[in-house]
Design an enzyme around this catalytic site. Structure first.
Site, mmCIF file in Angstrom:
data_model
loop_
_atom_site.group_PDB
_atom_site.id
_atom_site.type_symbol
_atom_site.label_atom_id
_atom_site.label_comp_id
_atom_site.label_asym_id
_atom_site.label_seq_id
_atom_site.Cartn_x
_atom_site.Cartn_y
_atom_site.Cartn_z
ATOM 1 N NE ARG A 49 -1.629 -5.109 -3.544
ATOM 2 C CZ ARG A 49 -1.895 -3.835 -3.280
ATOM 3 N NH1 ARG A 49 -2.179 -3.453 -2.064
ATOM 4 N NH2 ARG A 49 -1.866 -2.942 -4.230
ATOM 5 N NE ARG A 97 1.888 -0.242 -7.919
ATOM 6 C CZ ARG A 97 1.154 0.858 -8.010
ATOM 7 N NH1 ARG A 97 1.495 1.826 -8.839
ATOM 8 N NH2 ARG A 97 0.089 1.006 -7.259
ATOM 9 N NE ARG A 107 0.781 5.188 -4.952
ATOM 10 C CZ ARG A 107 -0.072 4.188 -4.737
ATOM 11 N NH1 ARG A 107 -1.321 4.457 -4.387
ATOM 12 N NH2 ARG A 107 0.299 2.947 -4.861
ATOM 13 C CE LYS A 138 -6.816 -2.386 -4.737
ATOM 14 N NZ LYS A 138 -6.077 -2.169 -5.979
ATOM 15 N NE ARG A 181 -2.794 6.084 -8.638
ATOM 16 C CZ ARG A 181 -3.034 4.913 -8.055
ATOM 17 N NH1 ARG A 181 -4.271 4.479 -7.927
ATOM 18 N NH2 ARG A 181 -2.039 4.166 -7.612
#
Ligand code: AMP
Length: 247
Positions: free
Chosen positions: A116, A201, A190, A41, A155
């Site tokens: 969300r 998550r 992160r 996103k 990531r």
């Protein structure tokens, strides 16, 4: 250059000038990007931002900024973000409302990471209706879960908040290890991209997302990125889908 060329050029200049003058009068546009963590996103939002000239608003970025600056709000939400849980709706909606009142969103926004929950989607509709606007389209990026886990686990994110570019250790590494290609700031992993937090998550996403997709109904455009597709491929597919809707 002959007379026809000059006429053509002046016509195009006039047209560009009219568009420029009318630009501030156009209705604000709101585009929602949906999809699990790691769906792409943020990357798509940045590409759409420069393509559509519409500001990108990521609630995750706003929350991380508040957390890192240790503001009163930041201290309240820190535990949720670090555990990969959703920040309560009441806080999230108040933050969204505050952000959308900023000057940079006067022409609308590309909403990344909001809504969300179904309640957030419903309250967003209400908020926009009060401003005489509505969600134009919701784009769902829906790669398979294996891809999401693989992307999140490797990531790397730029530590410069106004840049925020992301990399993948193997498939999209930075030119210099640990340094952002674009702004040369250090990259970091992160806290919530860790193997302890990723499952939480993903399960939150699974639990909350279906009613949101239903809520958008015919406004929902679904794109299923595959492992083989580049970011540019996904972007082109989204643009094609958006154009098809408008025609
Ligand atoms: P993101 O950068 O979009 O992956 O968001 C990071 C974290 O910020 C999430 O795991 C949540 O803790 C929080 N967050 C971001 N957007 C929302 C939202 N719309 N509702 C609740 N929590 C959110």
């Amino acid at each position: 250059m002959n007379l026809t060329h000059i006429r053509d050029l002046s016509n195009r200049l006039c047209f560009a000038l009219v568009r420029l003058l009318l630009w501030p009068l156009r209705a604000p546009r709101f585009i929602v990007l949906l999809g699990g963590p790691g769906a792409g996103k943020g990357t798509l939002a940045k590409m759409l931002e420069s393509f559509l000239g519409l500001a990108h608003l990521s609630t995750g970025d706003v929350f991380r900024r508040e957390r890192d600056n240790k503001t009163e709000l930041g201290l309240k939400i820190q535990s949720y973000i670090d555990a990969g849980q959703l920040v309560p709706d009441a806080i999230t909606i108040a933050v969204l409302k505050r952000e959308l009142q900023r000057w940079r969103y006067r022409y609308g926004a590309i909403l990344d990471g909001f809504p969300r929950t179904l309640l957030q989607a419903q309250l967003l509709d209400q908020l926009l209706a009060d401003w005489g606007a509505s969600v134009e389209v919701a784009v769902l990026l829906d790669p398979d879960e294996e891809t999401l886990i693989e992307r999140l686990s490797f990531r790397l994110t730029c530590s410069n908040k106004s840049c925020g570019r992301t990399y993948h250790l193997h498939t999209k590494p930075p030119k210099v290890p640990g340094i952002c290609d674009a702004c040369k700031s250090p990259l970091y992993q992160r806290k919530d991209d860790s193997k302890e937090v990723i499952p939480e998550r993903l399960s939150t996403h699974r639990r909350e997302s279906a009613p949101i997709y239903e809520h958008y109904g015919s406004e929902l455009v679904v794109v299923k990125p595959t492992k083989e597709q580049t970011e540019q491929d996904v972007f082109s597919e989204v643009i094609t889908a958006l154009r098809a809707r408008r025609s």
